[in-house]
Design an enzyme around this catalytic site. Structure first.
Site, mmCIF file in Angstrom:
data_model
loop_
_atom_site.group_PDB
_atom_site.id
_atom_site.type_symbol
_atom_site.label_atom_id
_atom_site.label_comp_id
_atom_site.label_asym_id
_atom_site.label_seq_id
_atom_site.Cartn_x
_atom_site.Cartn_y
_atom_site.Cartn_z
ATOM 1 N N SER A 1 69.305 -6.625 67.737
ATOM 2 C CA SER A 1 67.862 -6.794 67.930
ATOM 3 C C SER A 1 67.625 -7.534 69.229
ATOM 4 O O SER A 1 68.094 -8.669 69.395
ATOM 5 C CB SER A 1 67.269 -7.604 66.772
ATOM 6 N N HIS B 1 67.757 -2.179 68.427
ATOM 7 C CA HIS B 1 66.657 -2.491 67.500
ATOM 8 C C HIS B 1 65.566 -3.223 68.283
ATOM 9 O O HIS B 1 65.817 -4.238 68.940
ATOM 10 C CB HIS B 1 67.185 -3.347 66.348
ATOM 11 N N ASP C 1 61.909 -4.955 68.135
ATOM 12 C CA ASP C 1 60.949 -5.587 67.213
ATOM 13 C C ASP C 1 59.568 -5.736 67.846
ATOM 14 O O ASP C 1 59.409 -6.457 68.837
ATOM 15 C CB ASP C 1 61.468 -6.969 66.810
ATOM 16 N N MET D 1 55.810 -7.054 67.347
ATOM 17 C CA MET D 1 54.981 -7.962 66.535
ATOM 18 C C MET D 1 53.630 -8.154 67.195
ATOM 19 O O MET D 1 53.542 -8.211 68.430
ATOM 20 C CB MET D 1 55.676 -9.316 66.399
ATOM 21 N N HIS E 1 60.943 -1.141 65.286
ATOM 22 C CA HIS E 1 60.512 -1.756 64.016
ATOM 23 C C HIS E 1 59.110 -2.314 64.244
ATOM 24 O O HIS E 1 58.940 -3.350 64.883
ATOM 25 C CB HIS E 1 61.526 -2.862 63.658
ATOM 26 N N MET F 1 55.971 -4.221 63.358
ATOM 27 C CA MET F 1 55.366 -5.245 62.493
ATOM 28 C C MET F 1 53.948 -5.426 63.010
ATOM 29 O O MET F 1 53.604 -6.461 63.603
ATOM 30 C CB MET F 1 56.194 -6.541 62.576
ATOM 31 N N MET G 1 64.296 -5.797 54.556
ATOM 32 C CA MET G 1 64.258 -7.088 55.249
ATOM 33 C C MET G 1 64.980 -8.138 54.404
ATOM 34 O O MET G 1 64.664 -8.313 53.218
ATOM 35 C CB MET G 1 62.811 -7.544 55.468
ATOM 36 N N GLY H 1 58.962 -11.767 61.426
ATOM 37 C CA GLY H 1 58.197 -12.568 62.373
ATOM 38 C C GLY H 1 59.059 -13.338 63.364
ATOM 39 O O GLY H 1 58.622 -13.584 64.480
ATOM 40 N N PHE H 2 60.254 -13.699 62.956
ATOM 41 C CA PHE H 2 61.084 -14.536 63.819
ATOM 42 C C PHE H 2 62.556 -14.197 63.678
ATOM 43 O O PHE H 2 62.999 -13.837 62.574
ATOM 44 C CB PHE H 2 60.879 -16.019 63.464
ATOM 45 N N GLY H 3 63.290 -14.361 64.770
ATOM 46 C CA GLY H 3 64.744 -14.257 64.705
ATOM 47 C C GLY H 3 65.326 -15.582 64.230
ATOM 48 O O GLY H 3 64.623 -16.593 64.128
ATOM 49 N N GLY H 4 66.609 -15.562 63.923
ATOM 50 C CA GLY H 4 67.324 -16.802 63.630
ATOM 51 C C GLY H 4 67.070 -17.403 62.259
ATOM 52 O O GLY H 4 67.407 -18.566 62.035
ATOM 53 N N ASP I 1 67.946 -5.989 57.851
ATOM 54 C CA ASP I 1 67.477 -6.740 59.021
ATOM 55 C C ASP I 1 67.169 -8.180 58.633
ATOM 56 O O ASP I 1 66.301 -8.424 57.798
ATOM 57 C CB ASP I 1 66.212 -6.034 59.546
ATOM 58 N N GLY J 1 69.141 -12.283 59.481
ATOM 59 C CA GLY J 1 70.182 -13.230 59.080
ATOM 60 C C GLY J 1 71.569 -12.625 58.928
ATOM 61 O O GLY J 1 72.434 -13.213 58.277
ATOM 62 N N GLY K 1 70.321 -10.041 65.532
ATOM 63 C CA GLY K 1 69.717 -10.557 66.762
ATOM 64 C C GLY K 1 70.450 -11.781 67.256
ATOM 65 O O GLY K 1 71.288 -11.713 68.153
ATOM 66 N N SER K 2 70.155 -12.918 66.615
ATOM 67 C CA SER K 2 70.731 -14.181 67.097
ATOM 68 C C SER K 2 72.252 -14.206 66.982
ATOM 69 O O SER K 2 72.912 -14.885 67.770
ATOM 70 C CB SER K 2 70.115 -15.357 66.338
HETATM 71 C C1 DX5 Z 1 62.524 -10.332 62.238
HETATM 72 C C2 DX5 Z 1 63.039 -9.136 63.008
HETATM 73 C C3 DX5 Z 1 64.507 -9.072 63.140
HETATM 74 C C4 DX5 Z 1 65.122 -10.234 63.877
HETATM 75 C C5 DX5 Z 1 66.503 -10.426 63.353
HETATM 76 O O1 DX5 Z 1 61.179 -10.171 61.975
HETATM 77 O O2 DX5 Z 1 62.603 -7.945 62.394
HETATM 78 O O3 DX5 Z 1 64.921 -7.838 63.707
HETATM 79 O O4 DX5 Z 1 65.199 -10.060 65.255
HETATM 80 O O5 DX5 Z 1 67.014 -11.579 63.939
HETATM 81 P P1 DX5 Z 1 68.243 -12.341 63.310
HETATM 82 O O6 DX5 Z 1 69.401 -11.402 63.314
HETATM 83 O O7 DX5 Z 1 68.414 -13.492 64.247
HETATM 84 O O8 DX5 Z 1 67.845 -12.755 61.914
HETATM 85 ZN ZN ZN Z 2 63.507 -6.004 63.054
#
Ligand code: DX5
Ligand code: ZN
Length: 221
Positions: free
Chosen positions: A9, A34, A36, A38, A67, A69, A138, A143-146, A176, A178, A198-199
């Site tokens: 991501s 991927h 994202d 938002m 993706h 959102m 999900m 909404g957020f990575g990490g 998707d 964590g 992602g992270s």
């Molecule tokens: C969250 C995103 C994910 C996010 C995953 O809303 O849809 O794609 O980037 O990030 P990690 O892998 O850090 O949880």
């Molecule tokens: Zn995503």
């Protein structure tokens, strides 16, 4: 080619060097990018749109997995198809006409996906299994990575795997949120075939060593 697909991501990438980042992650073994999207309305964060998709398209030869959102959904779909998206997924709560939105994505020449938040029931799939090419579970709230992986998602992945097998169709099952080297095998064992991270990847200095470690874990699943 392995039956498992790794989809970094770009939410956690360095946006000031995005072209280089996507090239590097594909060179490191990514199967899919991927992407994202938002809107600060459906989710409390604001990211990137079709212009950025169009900008990275020439830099990568792998599918771009958008993706969404966002709410509403339909108006932006043709823009992403024109920008070079290959897969477009949306959250059923964000569309008033789910069947129509799925058809719209396919009419634009893309694969269509439905995304399920941790507390969103799977019943939205009941009458549209013939219209989905991808189901995205999900394992965090969007909404957020990490964020940390929500374990309950594993049960949902197993349920979706059964639905896909019963349908007899080839539907991708993506997870998707964590996902890391430490838990990717468990997600695969539950039935997933496509893994967003992602992270875990962009947060690290050497993308290839992380992707290789993920593949080694997947080989044990
Ligand atoms: C969250 C995103 C994910 C996010 C995953 O809303 O849809 O794609 O980037 O990030 P990690 O892998 O850090 O949880
Ligand atoms: Zn995503």
């Amino acid at each position: 080619m392995s039956k498992y697909l790794i989809a970094p991501s770009i939410l956690s990438a360095d946006f000031a060097r995005l072209g280089e980042e996507v090239k590097n992650v594909v060179a490191a073994g990514a199967d899919i990018i991927h992407f994202d999207v938002m809107d600060n309305h459906y989710v409390p964060n604001l990211t990137i749109g079709p212009l950025v998709c169009e900008a990275i398209r020439p830099h990568v030869n792998v599918p771009i997995d958008v993706h969404l959102m966002v709410k509403p959904v339909d108006r932006i779909i043709p823009d992403f198809a024109k920008a070079g998206a290959n897969i477009i997924s949306f959250h059923p709560e964000a569309s008033d006409h789910i069947d129509r939105t799925l058809s719209l994505i396919r009419d634009q020449g893309c694969k269509a996906g439905l995304v399920f938040n941790p507390a969103t029931p799977l019943h939205y799939l009941e009458h549209v299994m013939d219209k989905v090419d991808l189901i995205l579970i999900m394992s965090v709230n969007p909404g957020f990575g990490g964020q940390s992986f929500i374990g309950e998602a594993l049960k949902k992945v197993s349920l979706v795997r059964e639905l896909i097998n019963a349908s007899g169709r080839e539907i991708m099952l993506e997870v998707d949120g964590g996902i890391k080297v430490e838990n990717i095998a468990a997600v695969a064992k539950a039935g997933a075939d496509t893994f967003v991270a992602g992270s875990a990847i962009f947060g690290k200095p050497d993308y290839k060593s992380i992707i290789d470690a993920m593949r080694s874990q997947l080989a044990t699943a």
